[in-house]
Design a protein around this motif. Structure first.
Motif, PDB file in Angstrom:
ATOM      1  N   ALA B  96      80.827 -45.360  34.611  1.00 19.89           N
ATOM      2  CA  ALA B  96      81.333 -45.156  33.248  1.00 19.89           C
ATOM      3  C   ALA B  96      82.694 -45.844  33.056  1.00 19.89           C
ATOM      4  O   ALA B  96      83.104 -46.113  31.927  1.00 19.89           O
ATOM      5  N   GLY B  97      83.410 -46.115  34.149  1.00 20.58           N
ATOM      6  CA  GLY B  97      84.671 -46.852  33.996  1.00 20.58           C
ATOM      7  C   GLY B  97      85.865 -46.235  34.694  1.00 20.58           C
ATOM      8  O   GLY B  97      86.995 -46.710  34.545  1.00 20.58           O
ATOM      9  N   ALA B  98      85.609 -45.154  35.491  1.00 22.03           N
ATOM     10  CA  ALA B  98      86.744 -44.587  36.240  1.00 22.03           C
ATOM     11  C   ALA B  98      87.041 -45.505  37.430  1.00 22.03           C
ATOM     12  O   ALA B  98      86.141 -46.151  37.964  1.00 22.03           O
ATOM     13  N   ASP B  99      88.322 -45.576  37.813  1.00 22.29           N
ATOM     14  CA  ASP B  99      88.678 -46.447  38.949  1.00 22.29           C
ATOM     15  C   ASP B  99      88.632 -45.675  40.249  1.00 22.29           C
ATOM     16  O   ASP B  99      88.333 -46.232  41.292  1.00 22.29           O
ATOM     17  N   TYR B 100      88.963 -44.379  40.176  1.00 20.14           N
ATOM     18  CA  TYR B 100      89.001 -43.574  41.400  1.00 20.14           C
ATOM     19  C   TYR B 100      88.399 -42.227  41.127  1.00 20.14           C
ATOM     20  O   TYR B 100      88.349 -41.772  39.981  1.00 20.14           O
ATOM     21  N   PHE B 101      87.975 -41.610  42.219  1.00 19.60           N
ATOM     22  CA  PHE B 101      87.351 -40.296  42.097  1.00 19.60           C
ATOM     23  C   PHE B 101      87.908 -39.396  43.185  1.00 19.60           C
ATOM     24  O   PHE B 101      88.057 -39.789  44.329  1.00 19.60           O
ATOM     25  N   MET B 102      88.231 -38.175  42.798  1.00 19.82           N
ATOM     26  CA  MET B 102      88.699 -37.229  43.802  1.00 19.82           C
ATOM     27  C   MET B 102      88.004 -35.892  43.559  1.00 19.82           C
ATOM     28  O   MET B 102      87.942 -35.420  42.426  1.00 19.82           O
ATOM     29  N   ALA B 103      87.438 -35.332  44.648  1.00 16.72           N
ATOM     30  CA  ALA B 103      86.658 -34.112  44.501  1.00 16.72           C
ATOM     31  C   ALA B 103      87.547 -32.879  44.547  1.00 16.72           C
ATOM     32  O   ALA B 103      88.543 -32.846  45.262  1.00 16.72           O
ATOM     33  N   LYS B 104      87.157 -31.876  43.761  1.00 18.47           N
ATOM     34  CA  LYS B 104      87.841 -30.580  43.807  1.00 18.47           C
ATOM     35  C   LYS B 104      87.185 -29.751  44.901  1.00 18.47           C
ATOM     36  O   LYS B 104      85.957 -29.800  45.027  1.00 18.47           O
ATOM     37  N   PRO B 105      87.805 -28.925  45.658  1.00 10.77           N
ATOM     38  CA  PRO B 105      89.291 -28.812  45.654  1.00 10.77           C
ATOM     39  C   PRO B 105      89.952 -30.005  46.352  1.00 10.77           C
ATOM     40  O   PRO B 105      89.382 -30.548  47.286  1.00 10.77           O
ATOM     41  N   PHE B 106      91.132 -30.341  45.839  1.00 12.25           N
ATOM     42  CA  PHE B 106      91.797 -31.549  46.360  1.00 12.25           C
ATOM     43  C   PHE B 106      93.169 -31.164  46.930  1.00 12.25           C
ATOM     44  O   PHE B 106      93.729 -30.118  46.581  1.00 12.25           O
ATOM     45  N   SER B 107      93.691 -32.037  47.772  1.00 10.06           N
ATOM     46  CA  SER B 107      95.032 -31.792  48.312  1.00 10.06           C
ATOM     47  C   SER B 107      96.040 -32.484  47.391  1.00 10.06           C
ATOM     48  O   SER B 107      95.920 -33.669  47.127  1.00 10.06           O
ATOM     49  N   PRO B 108      97.049 -31.713  46.900  1.00 13.23           N
ATOM     50  CA  PRO B 108      98.015 -32.325  45.969  1.00 13.23           C
ATOM     51  C   PRO B 108      98.792 -33.477  46.635  1.00 13.23           C
ATOM     52  O   PRO B 108      99.094 -34.467  45.965  1.00 13.23           O
TER      53      PRO B 108
END
Lengths: 955, 122
Positions: B96-108
């Motif tokens: 769709a056009g996102a550059d990066y993906f990070m899954a929840k839960p994530f480390s801040p």
């Protein structure tokens, strides 16, 4: 070639030659006659010309003389010399004319004439004229006159007469000549006539000869042919001729001789044929005999066909029996008859009275029928007619009865036929035929039996498939529906029987209902065409329908006869429920995953921040609070999930007891009011009775959930109202908020798990989406109901209905006296242990039951015969008794009056299954809480009345 | 100073991310749903957008599509945060056009590292 033979060889040549001769003769004759004619004319013309020429000369001479006389007289009178010279000139003219005359003269008279003219000329011109001239010149006129008077004038006149006479003569000669010509021509014409006559005569003779030459032999031949035609001997005249007639005659002779030969041959053949004919005559006689037999056979066959036709028109037994009797009576013929089945109550008769039939049927296996049943052969009997049968006849007359057994293919006598004839025996020779007819009838009856059996089987089969919940279709190998059950007809064919529809037809009727119709029809077509016998894979297709949200699954099973595929069975199963559950499960998993990750992210995130960063104490506190809250949220979520899972799998346990709803709601309100800052919770208790049988903690959870929802979803609201009231045997609680309300389309889905009305206002309001699902589950577990009504934007009302327990508050308050006698349930206690019995009795009495105790089973059974209690509490192990608990249960259940009484088994034996199978209500294993017994009995009696059946204590 | 748009409907997570980033001197604009995010994007210039997947009004995916539908916005970097962890869902997000993906839960901390890495690339 010889001319003679050439002439002889052909009649046409003969005729040609004769005709040619005749024509030559005719032409020559005519020519001769014409020549005579021509020469006659020619001589006439010549003669006439000569005579005319002579006349001309004569005239000239006459003229010339006249002129000369005139001139001379003029000279004499006038003495004119000119005239004299003219006269002298005439002399030469005359001389030339005379010469001409001499030349032309052909008769003597002409010559004489010419002589005379010459004489006269000389006389006149030679003698007279010179004298006259001399006299005149001398003046002797007198002499002249004298001369004239003496002789000359006379001479001149004579001469002139002579000339005239000559002319006359010439004219006569001409006339004569004309007459001569006329005479000659007449003669010639007569000759001509004769000639023609002669020619005609000749022609006649020729033709006559020719015809006689042709006609005569022909006539002779014709006469001979006539003779031959008449069959007589004919002697043909022998003709020695070579022409056509000759050859005709010889050909004819040859023909005759060959004819005569052939006639002889024919005569010989004729004799032979006569012999043949005689032979044929005898064969014909034989054939006619055979034909007669054939006709008889045909008649028999026709009769039989008619009979078969009649009986094969129907498959209805009675109709067929009727038609058998009727057809057979006509066929035999018989005056009356009867057919009756041996092992069944079915018969038909013709001309037999009802009592007669009954009489026969009563003795169907005795009397003459014994012979029939044993021999299985047709027979006839002759008997004297009875009075009634005799009619108006007196004296002895006979009746003949024909007994005919109807055999099945297994040679069993299935029916008996009897036919009677008055006065006319059944010939023994026909018995064989009658038996053959009976065989046909046997086959028909068997056919009917088979039909009835198969019809019964078919009905049974149809009933079986109709009783199945799934739609079932049996297709033949071409895809045509052979059998279909009612469920499928109702679902897709508007209740009409779709059996017999071809593949195209039923697919066309089903298609409008099916969403994925192409996939569906492809699947069906594949199933029909599939020839694989050993296909263990499940062959099915899921399809959804257009007119509801049903989801169906069609299974296909091929039906094989040996190795040949004979059809396909299609089973349509409604899998809507499974389908939805499936979908919900996967949704549940993905939602759980999402719902858990969010608080987890917070807990993990803040913890990490605190570990990695040096933070001020305020921030540390803020983070820790957040972590705590999120962890709590996580706990709530997990609890909710677990609740839902437990409820759905039926593992949720409820600890139910009698309680007042008012109190439960009050507790819930109190708890919520503490946390609710903005809202005031208004409680309106309006029910006189509010006792319910419930798990108080769970019900409190219900109201806690509902109230917290009401607060959450009315962010602008200031109060939440709760009304408790009584209606139709239920106690109801309305939880009313004045908040967002629920869109109409969402109301139905509201109680589904994780369903959350999707709009921005609501999204900010947290929640698991499980609250209402849990509430509904709990309410349903209490045999209650929860409904919702809402005005979008105005607020919602959730109504919980729970069944009211209309019992005395008495036992709660330990005042059994207050319980009205009518409401006191009577319990029979059968227990051999007296101390336990005391305890139980006390417990039950405390709860308002009236208890009768028996230590011995036998005693109890005696009492039970007269007195029926509301419930029985039974110990199985009655040690000092002759009868044990199991036996007592059996006996109670056998008794009509007692079998509805609930039995509660109280025992140390853990044989729950056996107890329940015998019909016991409850099975309590010792030791159990005493209160458990009374509450179990109470629950059963209240809920089911006194006629409740089975109740199993889950603990 | 880099400016970042953060769209996240969970207040707590928003706080977590904002605190983490603001400590590192980023300017963070907060949006509580997809609608606000689109609005803020139109009004301001951002170096990076951090999007939650499940949001009211517009989902993260819808926000990406709106942003990427215009050619001039093709340069802005987008990082998607989502509880959806299946590979197929991640592929869809990237597509769709996102550059990066990070899954929840994530480390801040890891998020911070990633952001710094993204912004250094530019």
């Amino acid at each position: 070639m010889n001319v003679n033979s050439y002439y002889k060889k052909s009649l046409s040549r003969q005729f040609g030659v004769s005709m040619a001769g005749f024509i030559i003769f005719f032409i020559l004759g005519s020519g001769l006659l014409l020549y005579f004619q021509q020469s006659l004319n020619k001589s006439f013309k010549e003669d006439r010309k000569k005579i005319v020429h002579l006349e001309g000369i004569s005239d000239k001479i006459s003229g010339s003389f006249n002129s000369a006389f005139f001139d001379v007289r003029g000279y004499l009178a006038l003495n004119n010399e000119v005239l004299l010279r003219n006269a002298e000139a005439r002399e030469s003219e005359i001389i030339s004319s005379v010469r001409k005359l001499e030349n032309a003269a052909f008769t003597r008279s002409d010559k004489e004439m010419a002589e005379e003219v010459r004489e006269f000329d000389s006389y006149y011109f030679q003698e007279t004229l010179p004298k006259v001239i001399k006299d005149v010149n001398e003046g002797h006129k007198d002499r002249v006159i004298e001369l004239a008077a003496n002789e000359s004038t006379k001479k001149v006149n004579d001469f002139q007469e002579r000339l005239d006479g000559y002319n006359q003569e010439l004219n006569e000669r001409l006339d004569k000549r004309v007459n001569q010509l006329t005479k000659d021509q007449t003669a010639l014409q007569i000759w001509f006539l004769f000639f023609i006559l002669f020619a005609l005569l000749t022609l006649y003779i020729i033709i006559r000869t020719m015809f006689s030459r042709v006609g005569k032999p022909l006539a002779a031949l014709a006469a001979a042919s006539n003779e031959i035609a008449l069959g007589k001997e004919a002697v043909l005249p022998k003709e020695n001729r070579e022409d056509e007639i000759g050859s005709l005659s010889s050909a004819f002779r040859k023909m005759v001789s060959s004819l005569q030969e052939k006639e002889k041959d024919l005569l010989a053949q004729n004799e032979e044929l006569s012999a043949h004919q005689d032979e044929l005559h005898s064969q014909q006689d034989e054939l006619q005999h055979a034909l007669r037999i054939l006709r008889e056979n045909e008649l028999n066959l026709n009769r039989r066909n008619e009979l078969i036709n009649q009986i094969s028109n129907s498959l209805h037994k009675q109709e067929v029996l009727d038609s058998i009797v009727k057809s057979m009576s006509e066929l035999l013929p018989a005056d009356k008859g009867l057919i009756t089945l041996v092992d069944e109550d079915a018969f038909a008769s013709f001309g037999v009275s009802v009592s007669g039939v009954q009489q026969f049927r009563n003795h169907i296996k005795s009397g003459l029928n014994v012979r029939l049943l044993e021999t299985k052969k047709a027979f006839t009997i002759k008997r004297e007619q009875e009075t009634a049968e005799k009619g108006f006849h007196e004296g002895i007359s006979y009746c003949y009865d024909l007994y005919l057994p109807v055999l099945s293919s297994r040679q069993k006598t299935v029916a008996i036929m009897i036919f009677s004839r008055y006065g006319n025996p059944f010939p023994d020779s026909q018995l064989f035929e009658y038996e053959a007819l009976a065989k046909q009838i046997g086959i028909s009856l068997e056919k009917i039996e088979l039909y009835e059996k198969s019809e019964e089987d078919r009905k049974l089969n149809q009933d079986i498939i109709n009783s199945v919940h799934e739609g079932i279709q049996l297709l033949d190998s071409a895809g045509t529906i052979v059998q279909i059950n009612k469920q499928l007809c109702d679902r897709f064919f508007s209740g009409k029987d779709a059996a017999g529809l071809t593949w195209e037809e039923w697919i066309a009727l089903m298609s409008p209902f099916i969403v994925n119709k192409h996939e569906f029809s492809d699947f069906i077509l594949n199933s029909i065409q599939c020839q694989k016998q050993e296909d263990n894979e499940e062959n099915s297709l899921v399809y959804s329908v257009t007119d509801s949200n049903q989801v169906l699954k069609v299974y296909c099973e091929n039906v094989f006869h040996g190795k040949e595929k004979v059809g396909t069975v299609l089973v349509h199963r409604d899998i809507t429920r499974e389908f939805e559950v499936d979908q919900m499960k996967s949704e549940f998993v993905s939602t759980v995953s999402h719902e858990l990750r969010t608080p987890l992210a917070s807990v993990l995130g803040f913890t990490e921040l605190m570990l990695t960063k040096k933070l001020k104490p305020e921030r540390q506190k803020k983070y820790l609070t957040t972590i705590l809250n999120e962890a709590k949220r996580l706990t709530d979520l997990i609890n909710d999930f677990l609740d839902v899972q437990r409820m759905e799998s039926g593992k949720q346990s409820y600890e139910k007891a009698y309680a007042e709803l008012d109190l439960i709601i009050e507790r819930a309100v109190e708890k919520q009011q503490i946390s609710a800052v903005t809202h005031k919770i208004v409680l309106n208790l309006d029910s006189k009775e509010n006792f319910i049988w419930c798990d108080q903690a769970k019900l409190e959870q219900v109201f806690t959930n509902l109230i917290s929802n009401a607060i959450k979803y009315s962010p602008e609201g200031e109060r939440v109202e709760i009304k408790v009231y009584q209606e139709d045997g239920f106690v109801k609680a309305d939880v009313i908020d004045f908040g967002l309300g629920i869109p109409e389309e969402s109301i139905d889905k509201l109680f589904q798990k994780f369903y959350r009305v999707d709009n921005s206002d609501r999204r900010k309001i947290g929640g698991t989406g499980l609250g209402l699902a849990i509430v509904q589950e709990i309410v349903k577990a209490h045999e209650g109901d929860i409904t919702v009504s809402s005005l979008y934007g105005k607020g919602s009302t959730f109504t919980v209905s729970l069944p009211l327990v209309s019992i005395k508050k008495g036992y709660e308050e330990d005042v059994p006296e207050k319980v009205p006698a009518a409401e006191q349930y009577r319990v029979m206690l059968i227990e051999d242990d007296s101390s336990l019995a005391e305890l139980l009795k006390e417990e039950l009495s405390e709860h308002g039951f009236s208890v009768t105790w028996f230590s011995k089973g036998q005693e109890a059974m005696t009492v039970l015969k007269t007195d029926v209690p509301d419930a029985i509490v039974l110990d199985i192990m009655l040690e000092k008794d002759s009868i044990d608990g199991w036996t007592i249960i059996e006996k109670i259940k056998e008794d009509e009056k007692l079998k509805e009484v609930p039995i509660f088994i109280s025992t140390a034996l853990d044989e729950k299954k056996r107890g329940i199978s015998l019909g016991a209500k409850e099975f309590l294993v010792k030791p159990y809480k005493l209160s458990q017994l009374s509450s179990t009995i109470m629950q059963t009696l209240i809920k089911k009345g006194k006629t409740g059946q089975i109740h199993v204590n889950k603990d | 100073m880099k400016r970042i748009l953060l769209a996240e409907d969970e207040e707590v997570l928003r706080m977590l991310i904002v605190d983490t980033l603001e400590d590192e001197d980023f300017i963070v604009d907060e949006a509580a749903d997809g609608g606000e995010a689109v609005q803020l994007f139109k009004e301001n210039q951002y170096d990076l957008i951090i999007l939650d997947y499940m949001m009211p009004i517009y989902t993260g995916l819808e926000v990406i599509r709106q942003i990427r539908s215009s050619q001039e916005n093709s340069a802005v970097k987008i990082l998607m945060l989502s509880a959806k962890s299946q590979q197929s869902e991640q592929d869809m997000i990237i597509q769709a056009g996102a550059d990066y993906f990070m899954a929840k839960p994530f480390s801040p901390m890891k998020l911070l590292e990633k952001i710094e890495e993204i912004l250094d690339e530019r």
